[in-house]
Design a protein around this motif. Structure first.
Motif, PDB file in Angstrom:
ATOM      1  N   GLY A 171      -3.638   3.123   5.407  1.00  0.00           N
ATOM      2  CA  GLY A 171      -4.710   4.018   5.783  1.00  0.00           C
ATOM      3  C   GLY A 171      -5.166   4.819   4.577  1.00  0.00           C
ATOM      4  N   SER A 172      -6.439   4.779   4.262  1.00  0.00           N
ATOM      5  CA  SER A 172      -6.947   5.501   3.098  1.00  0.00           C
ATOM      6  C   SER A 172      -6.699   7.003   3.208  1.00  0.00           C
ATOM      7  N   VAL A 173      -6.642   7.504   4.434  1.00  0.00           N
ATOM      8  CA  VAL A 173      -6.456   8.933   4.631  1.00  0.00           C
ATOM      9  C   VAL A 173      -5.066   9.401   4.185  1.00  0.00           C
ATOM     10  N   TRP A 174      -4.147   8.456   3.947  1.00  0.00           N
ATOM     11  CA  TRP A 174      -2.795   8.854   3.546  1.00  0.00           C
ATOM     12  C   TRP A 174      -2.669   9.088   2.046  1.00  0.00           C
ATOM     13  N   GLY A 175      -3.703   8.849   1.262  1.00  0.00           N
ATOM     14  CA  GLY A 175      -3.684   9.235  -0.144  1.00  0.00           C
ATOM     15  C   GLY A 175      -3.502   8.098  -1.130  1.00  0.00           C
ATOM     16  N   ILE A 176      -3.657   8.463  -2.406  1.00  0.00           N
ATOM     17  CA  ILE A 176      -3.613   7.504  -3.517  1.00  0.00           C
ATOM     18  C   ILE A 176      -2.189   7.029  -3.797  1.00  0.00           C
ATOM     19  N   SER A 177      -1.255   7.974  -3.910  1.00  0.00           N
ATOM     20  CA  SER A 177       0.123   7.608  -4.261  1.00  0.00           C
ATOM     21  C   SER A 177       0.740   6.690  -3.218  1.00  0.00           C
ATOM     22  N   HIS A 178       0.496   6.981  -1.952  1.00  0.00           N
ATOM     23  CA  HIS A 178       1.033   6.132  -0.884  1.00  0.00           C
ATOM     24  C   HIS A 178       0.497   4.719  -1.010  1.00  0.00           C
ATOM     25  N   PHE A 179      -0.806   4.575  -1.232  1.00  0.00           N
ATOM     26  CA  PHE A 179      -1.383   3.243  -1.377  1.00  0.00           C
ATOM     27  C   PHE A 179      -0.752   2.492  -2.539  1.00  0.00           C
ATOM     28  N   LEU A 180      -0.594   3.142  -3.677  1.00  0.00           N
ATOM     29  CA  LEU A 180      -0.022   2.486  -4.843  1.00  0.00           C
ATOM     30  C   LEU A 180       1.407   2.015  -4.573  1.00  0.00           C
ATOM     31  N   ARG A 181       2.176   2.824  -3.864  1.00  0.00           N
ATOM     32  CA  ARG A 181       3.562   2.460  -3.592  1.00  0.00           C
ATOM     33  C   ARG A 181       3.662   1.331  -2.570  1.00  0.00           C
ATOM     34  N   VAL A 182       2.854   1.386  -1.536  1.00  0.00           N
ATOM     35  CA  VAL A 182       2.852   0.307  -0.554  1.00  0.00           C
ATOM     36  C   VAL A 182       2.401  -1.000  -1.200  1.00  0.00           C
ATOM     37  N   ALA A 183       1.400  -0.922  -2.075  1.00  0.00           N
ATOM     38  CA  ALA A 183       0.919  -2.118  -2.754  1.00  0.00           C
ATOM     39  C   ALA A 183       2.015  -2.738  -3.618  1.00  0.00           C
ATOM     40  N   ALA A 184       2.799  -1.901  -4.286  1.00  0.00           N
ATOM     41  CA  ALA A 184       3.896  -2.409  -5.109  1.00  0.00           C
ATOM     42  C   ALA A 184       4.967  -3.066  -4.245  1.00  0.00           C
TER      43      ALA A 184
END
Length: 392
Positions: free
Chosen positions: A266-279
């Motif tokens: 979810g984009s609403v959860w922030g940048i750092s979360h997205f980067l970590r989930v993507a990794a």
């Protein structure tokens, strides 16, 4: 530079049409957009989009800190609430502050965030969406015509209650794109957790008799590892999920069990979360796809993710009082050179705004219906046929 405080604003996104999904609808088409402005002693300010609830709880973790230490501060916010938990709206507050921190860091460097993160290309692959649950066939066709005219080649629609209506609408959208672009689009269906395991397999199986689906999104509950695994193994379409999961600990069981084929955030959860989930997804050789949100802020982070598949674009317009340095060209989001997230907020205009909005009210998309996952008969009224329309 030290963090001194924050202020909040709330604006409105007027979608210009009813929006919703299998769970409910917002008939007015007007939704709230919470904004957080993080202030510093240097006068530089960071903008974040997300929840306001929980800001007072997690902000003390940031007060007086150097905003350049974004990822350490992200972990500090998580640690600040480790006893009470960081799920739900609190995770949204952390995400909004995290987004504002990244905006500050990039502004301090005088760079757009995509460049600061190490992006080589400002062009982000995207697909069309639209929260189109309550639209008639004619309204759906008009909406998807606009997306097709912007060069999109993939589209996701809402469905899940009526297999015949889902088939009709999927074919309708495919025809719209073929007429406008000369090619059929990749098609996705979002069921928003509305099925039981067997309902999901039966419903998708019927669709796949005549439609080639790229993925089916949230066919069962977001945490149902066994159910998602069963669905993924039983249908041709990929299973996508993750937009409502908050924290790596919620993703790990799904990935370890091969329960998800397209990892979403979810984009609403922030940048750092997205980067970590993507990794984490990359470690399992899985693609990642962020779910859309106002002004598409996660697009900046998508430029540095090697397993990024496609970004959801939900609307072609921005909320009132917000400008964003981005364009949509040939079905891609093209980011600009404005420092930070590229967001400009007209606070004076928002302050004098006289618009009401809703979203989480009873009967809306954020309220789960009582019979979800326990329906024996379809509800053909979910996707009304346009007046005078004939069956396919």
């Amino acid at each position: 530079m030290r963090i001194t405080g924050y202020r909040t604003l709330t604006t409105v996104h007027d979608w210009g049409r009813p929006i919703g999904d299998v769970n409910g609808a917002v008939g007015s088409g007007k939704t709230v957009v919470p904004i957080v402005v993080l202030t510093t002693d240097s006068g530089l300010e960071g903008i974040g989009l997300g929840h306001h609830q929980g800001l007072d709880v997690v902000f003390p973790a940031l007060e007086g800190e150097d905003p350049i230490a974004v990822q350490a501060l992200y972990d500090r916010m998580l640690s600040w609430v480790f006893k009470s938990g960081h799920g739900g709206a609190v995770f949204g507050a952390i995400g909004a502050l995290d987004m504002a921190l990244w905006d500050l860091k990039a502004k301090a460097a005088g760079q757009p965030l995509w460049r600061l993160l190490g992006g080589r290309d400002r062009i982000v692959p995207a697909y069309a969406s639209g929260l189109d649950g309550p639209l008639t066939d004619d309204e759906l066709a008009a909406l998807q015509t606009r997306f097709a005219d912007h060069g999109f080649t993939a589209v996701k629609i809402k469905g899940g209650l009526d297999v015949e209506a889902d088939l009709r609408r999927l074919h309708l959208v495919s025809d719209v794109f073929h007429d406008r672009t000369g090619a059929a689009p990749a098609l996705m269906l979002d069921a928003n957790e509305s099925w039981s395991r067997k309902e999901a397999v039966r419903h998708i199986g019927r669709l796949e008799e005549s439609v080639d689906l790229a993925w089916v999104e949230e066919p069962v509950r977001r945490w149902d590892v066994d159910g998602l695994t069963r669905v993924s193994q039983s249908v041709r379409a990929a299973v996508a999920t993750g937009e409502n999961l908050t924290g790596l600990e919620q993703f790990r069981p799904l990935l370890q069990a091969n329960a998800v084929d397209v990892v979403q955030t979810g984009s609403v959860w922030g940048i750092s979360h997205f980067l970590r989930v993507a990794a984490l997804a990359l470690a399992f050789d899985l693609p990642v796809s962020p779910v859309g949100y106002n002004a598409n802020p996660i697009a900046h982070a998508a430029t540095v993710v090697p397993n990024h598949l496609s970004l959801e674009v939900q609307d072609l317009h921005l909320p009132f009082g917000i400008e964003s340095d981005q364009e949509i060209e040939d079905g891609h989001l093209v980011l600009g050179d404005l420092p930070g997230l590229g967001l400009v907020v007209d606070e004076a205009a928002i302050e004098h705004m006289n618009e009401a909005a809703d979203w989480g009210r009873h009967g809306g998309p954020h309220v789960r219906p009582e019979r979800a996952g326990r329906r024996l008969v379809r509800k053909p009224s979910l996707h009304p046929r346009s007046p005078g329309a004939s069956p396919r």
